[in-house]
Write an enzyme that holds these catalytic residues in place. Structure first.
Site, PDB file in Angstrom:
ATOM      1  N   VAL A   9      27.321  21.304  49.820  1.00  0.00           N
ATOM      2  CA  VAL A   9      28.400  22.315  49.809  1.00  0.00           C
ATOM      3  C   VAL A   9      29.615  21.677  48.940  1.00  0.00           C
ATOM      4  O   VAL A   9      29.967  20.712  48.749  1.00  0.00           O
ATOM      5  CB  VAL A   9      28.757  22.326  51.161  1.00  0.00           C
ATOM      6  CG1 VAL A   9      30.351  23.033  51.362  1.00  0.00           C
ATOM      7  CG2 VAL A   9      27.622  23.158  52.140  1.00  0.00           C
ATOM      8  N   CYS A  10      30.138  22.851  48.408  1.00  0.00           N
ATOM      9  CA  CYS A  10      31.104  22.695  47.328  1.00  0.00           C
ATOM     10  C   CYS A  10      31.022  21.818  46.158  1.00  0.00           C
ATOM     11  O   CYS A  10      30.041  21.985  45.706  1.00  0.00           O
ATOM     12  CB  CYS A  10      32.584  22.300  48.265  1.00  0.00           C
ATOM     13  SG  CYS A  10      34.263  22.844  47.498  1.00  0.00           S
ATOM     14  N   THR A  11      32.082  21.076  45.830  1.00  0.00           N
ATOM     15  CA  THR A  11      31.662  19.995  44.907  1.00  0.00           C
ATOM     16  C   THR A  11      30.773  18.854  45.081  1.00  0.00           C
ATOM     17  O   THR A  11      30.663  18.213  44.095  1.00  0.00           O
ATOM     18  CB  THR A  11      33.027  19.319  44.245  1.00  0.00           C
ATOM     19  OG1 THR A  11      33.531  18.828  45.580  1.00  0.00           O
ATOM     20  CG2 THR A  11      34.278  20.550  43.910  1.00  0.00           C
TER      21      THR A  11
END
Length: 271
Positions: free
Chosen positions: A146-148
């Protein structure tokens, strides 16, 4: 009734409807759960979910999907780091790992990496972390983030030739890791599943729940956590936010983006 009991009841209801056994997921420090049984009385194998945690990661990246994964009775969640020492997130929340790189199971149903900013950039350059992820990915059914967190997967060489997403401000880094960037909240390419920025973690978790446990089980989990987003502002994407807000954020994020690009180039040189 506590929220955990509600989640367990929701999962039990799904079991009756779908002949799948769902419920709460025990953590490592509580000891392993007994393997659930099938309608015929046979024991089904316990699945393992490894969720990497590391100093200065973003807690919400992990907590959203973890809340959903915790409804899988046939799975055990491992919060994994190099040691069992407390890990502090980028907002000051402290979590306790339940497994180390050495004790984490080799065969995983889900390998998951959350994102962050400074913490993420640090682990993008951490050979021990990248080697652990590369090794566990070989026997993982799904390699996810998730995300970076996708930049960490990419730094381990795990997104080469795959479509992937990340936080919108960091999307330009993905090609440096031989990944194809996609402007989406959720991207699935073969067994690689990546979520967009921070709050996409719940969407990500529910989609995986539907994939592995069935749509009704995912809907029960969504209802149990009352996930019905109604934000006070339409400013959650560069397309919907006021232009001045977007430009201000780009200015704030620029140094981190530059550092992430440099870390990605260094990581790619390891392959």
């Amino acid at each position: 009734m506590r929220r955990r009991q509600i989640l367990d009841l929701a999962a039990a209801s799904a079991a009756l409807a779908t002949l799948q056994t769902l419920g709460g997921c025990a953590q490592d420090d509580a000891g392993p759960r007994q393997s659930p049984t099938t309608p015929g009385g046979e024991s089904s194998p316990m699945k393992h979910i490894a969720m990497l945690i590391y100093p200065a990661f973003t807690a919400l990246d992990l907590i959203g999907p973890q809340a959903v994964f915790s409804t899988f009775q046939d799975a055990q969640i491992h919060l994994v780091w190099k040691t069992l020492d407390p890990v502090t997130t980028d907002t000051g929340i402290t979590l306790l790992p339940t497994a180390t790189f050495d004790t984490c199971p080799d065969e995983l149903e889900i390998l998951f990496v959350p994102g962050g900013v400074e913490g993420t950039i640090a682990v993008m350059k951490d050979g021990e972390v990248l080697d652990f992820l590369a090794a566990r990915a070989e026997q993982a059914s799904y390699v996810t983030s998730v995300c970076t967190g996708s930049l960490v997967l990419g730094s381990a060489g795990l997104l080469r030739g795959y479509r992937a997403t990340t936080h919108w401000a960091m999307r330009e880094v993905l090609p440096l890791l031989a990944a194809e960037p996609v402007d989406a909240r959720y991207v699935e390419d073969r067994n690689r599943i990546t979520g967009g920025g921070v709050t996409s973690g719940i969407d990500f978790g529910l989609r995986i729940a539907a994939k592995l446990q069935g749509e009704e089980a995912a809907q029960l989990a969504q209802l149990a956590i009352e996930y019905a987003p109604d934000p006070p502002f339409q400013a959650g994407t560069p397309e919907s936010a006021p232009a001045a807000v977007v430009e201000r954020f780009r200015g704030i994020a620029a140094p981190a983006v530059a550092q992430a690009r440099q870390a990605a180039e260094q990581a790619a040189a390891r392959w």
